[in-house]
Design a protein around this motif. Sequence first.
Motif, PDB file in Angstrom:
ATOM      1  N   UNK A  87       0.829  -1.201   0.000  1.00  0.00           N
ATOM      2  CA  UNK A  87       0.000   0.000   0.000  1.00  0.00           C
ATOM      3  C   UNK A  87       0.869   1.260   0.000  1.00  0.00           C
ATOM      4  N   UNK A  88       1.968   1.229   0.730  1.00  0.00           N
ATOM      5  CA  UNK A  88       2.877   2.385   0.743  1.00  0.00           C
ATOM      6  C   UNK A  88       3.432   2.641  -0.658  1.00  0.00           C
ATOM      7  N   UNK A  89       3.910   1.587  -1.293  1.00  0.00           N
ATOM      8  CA  UNK A  89       4.448   1.734  -2.652  1.00  0.00           C
ATOM      9  C   UNK A  89       3.368   2.182  -3.628  1.00  0.00           C
ATOM     10  N   UNK A  90       2.182   1.556  -3.528  1.00  0.00           N
ATOM     11  CA  UNK A  90       1.110   1.909  -4.446  1.00  0.00           C
ATOM     12  C   UNK A  90       0.638   3.336  -4.269  1.00  0.00           C
ATOM     13  N   UNK A  91       0.549   3.804  -3.029  1.00  0.00           N
ATOM     14  CA  UNK A  91       0.091   5.171  -2.794  1.00  0.00           C
ATOM     15  C   UNK A  91       1.138   6.201  -3.195  1.00  0.00           C
ATOM     16  N   UNK A  92       2.407   5.832  -3.068  1.00  0.00           N
ATOM     17  CA  UNK A  92       3.461   6.733  -3.557  1.00  0.00           C
ATOM     18  C   UNK A  92       3.350   6.891  -5.066  1.00  0.00           C
ATOM     19  N   UNK A  93       3.119   5.776  -5.757  1.00  0.00           N
ATOM     20  CA  UNK A  93       2.955   5.834  -7.216  1.00  0.00           C
ATOM     21  C   UNK A  93       1.716   6.652  -7.573  1.00  0.00           C
ATOM     22  N   UNK A  94       0.600   6.360  -6.914  1.00  0.00           N
ATOM     23  CA  UNK A  94      -0.637   7.076  -7.214  1.00  0.00           C
ATOM     24  C   UNK A  94      -0.537   8.554  -6.922  1.00  0.00           C
ATOM     25  N   UNK A  95       0.051   8.907  -5.774  1.00  0.00           N
ATOM     26  CA  UNK A  95       0.174  10.322  -5.416  1.00  0.00           C
ATOM     27  C   UNK A  95       1.126  11.054  -6.357  1.00  0.00           C
ATOM     28  N   UNK A  96       2.221  10.405  -6.726  1.00  0.00           N
ATOM     29  CA  UNK A  96       3.199  11.039  -7.626  1.00  0.00           C
ATOM     30  C   UNK A  96       2.584  11.328  -8.987  1.00  0.00           C
ATOM     31  N   UNK A  97       1.916  10.320  -9.555  1.00  0.00           N
ATOM     32  CA  UNK A  97       1.282  10.507 -10.874  1.00  0.00           C
ATOM     33  C   UNK A  97       0.188  11.568 -10.785  1.00  0.00           C
ATOM     34  N   UNK A  98      -0.591  11.554  -9.721  1.00  0.00           N
ATOM     35  CA  UNK A  98      -1.677  12.522  -9.569  1.00  0.00           C
ATOM     36  C   UNK A  98      -1.140  13.947  -9.476  1.00  0.00           C
ATOM     37  N   UNK A  99      -0.086  14.152  -8.700  1.00  0.00           N
ATOM     38  CA  UNK A  99       0.494  15.491  -8.554  1.00  0.00           C
ATOM     39  C   UNK A  99       1.078  15.966  -9.878  1.00  0.00           C
ATOM     40  N   UNK A 100       1.814  15.098 -10.558  1.00  0.00           N
ATOM     41  CA  UNK A 100       2.423  15.474 -11.835  1.00  0.00           C
ATOM     42  C   UNK A 100       1.358  15.829 -12.871  1.00  0.00           C
ATOM     43  N   UNK A 101       0.325  15.017 -12.987  1.00  0.00           N
ATOM     44  CA  UNK A 101      -0.737  15.288 -13.949  1.00  0.00           C
ATOM     45  C   UNK A 101      -1.518  16.543 -13.558  1.00  0.00           C
ATOM     46  N   UNK A 102      -1.714  16.719 -12.252  1.00  0.00           N
ATOM     47  CA  UNK A 102      -2.426  17.930 -11.814  1.00  0.00           C
ATOM     48  C   UNK A 102      -1.659  19.191 -12.135  1.00  0.00           C
ATOM     49  N   UNK A 103      -0.333  19.165 -11.977  1.00  0.00           N
ATOM     50  CA  UNK A 103       0.495  20.341 -12.261  1.00  0.00           C
ATOM     51  C   UNK A 103       0.635  20.587 -13.757  1.00  0.00           C
TER      52      UNK A 103
END
Length: 362
Positions: free
Chosen positions: A54-70
Amino acid sequence: MQLGARVLKTGVAIVFALFLAELLNLPSPVFAGIAAIFAIQPSIYRSYLSILEQIQGNIIGATVAVLFGLIFGHHIVAIGIAAIIVIGLMRRFKLDSSISLALVTVVAIMIFEGDDFLEFGVIRFLTVMVGVFAAFIVNLVFLPPRYEIKLFTMIDSLQDDIIRWTRLAARQASEHTSTKAALNKFQEQLSDVEKMYDFYKEERHYSKKKRFVQARKLVLYRQMITTTKKSLELLYRLHKHENEIANLPGQFRGMVQERLDFLLTFHEQLLLKFTGKLKPEHSKWIDEQDKKYVDVMQKLIQQIAFEEKREGEEEFSSYHLFYIFSRLLDYEENLEHLDTLIVSYRSYHGNEKNSDLEQSFY
């Protein structure tokens, strides 16, 4: 309505996650509760593995979400594309079980439209992780699973039913359709037993002594399951060739039934021995029974020779007897091996009492 331990733990984990999120003044604590639902696992070890994923998956999800949002903003199409990329990355890194929660993180971050998007993304990521950690803590301390008791209960119940139906089948007393339905049910129960064995196998102990005891128990339970499989295979053969058995001479059929009753009774005694209700040195493998078994095998050979010489009558499929007796021999060998393992375990670990197990049976 039955409420199992996992159901109760899920409810407690949601409450605990929401409580922690509110205690830390995190916005939208509902995401912590959602994360707790996904993070609850049936065993402590699986919960540990889950929290790593879950830690790895949420890091991936949060990173992609922030990059796409920016880069692309918060358009709904951008959220969909980000979700597709997250799924691809999760599968690439073999984190399939954490995909759902990672997508929750993506949506939770990308729906925000404000100036502090980066800070908001970090806070949402932390909120989700609070739910994951809350579920792990609940799984660790609240109603910890006791899979050994459940495993033996399932094996004992299944074996008891198989023994009952085998005694009926050996005497051609069972109805054909009912036996067939019972065999299908037993096969499903056997699959459940193997799943429970996997759960028990995943239990971890910090004490070296307890780890050694569990290692020996794993071998013993594995043999219990194997012996149950062999008894089920024997029942299947008795059911499939019930007509051939019914046409055997009465004396020969009686000898087979007597031997089969002996093996089934011995199997029942082995389960008693494991739970401490029978002396470890007690064994019913006596010379008299071995001599009787030699007589059975000699009669088998004579019967097959006689059936092959018959003329003018319905041909007898002698190899059906070989099928039955091969299962009988296989069952007997596994019973002997199980007896050896139980005696060895009781001899070396007689002081390792499992009071819950011994008091729950017979």
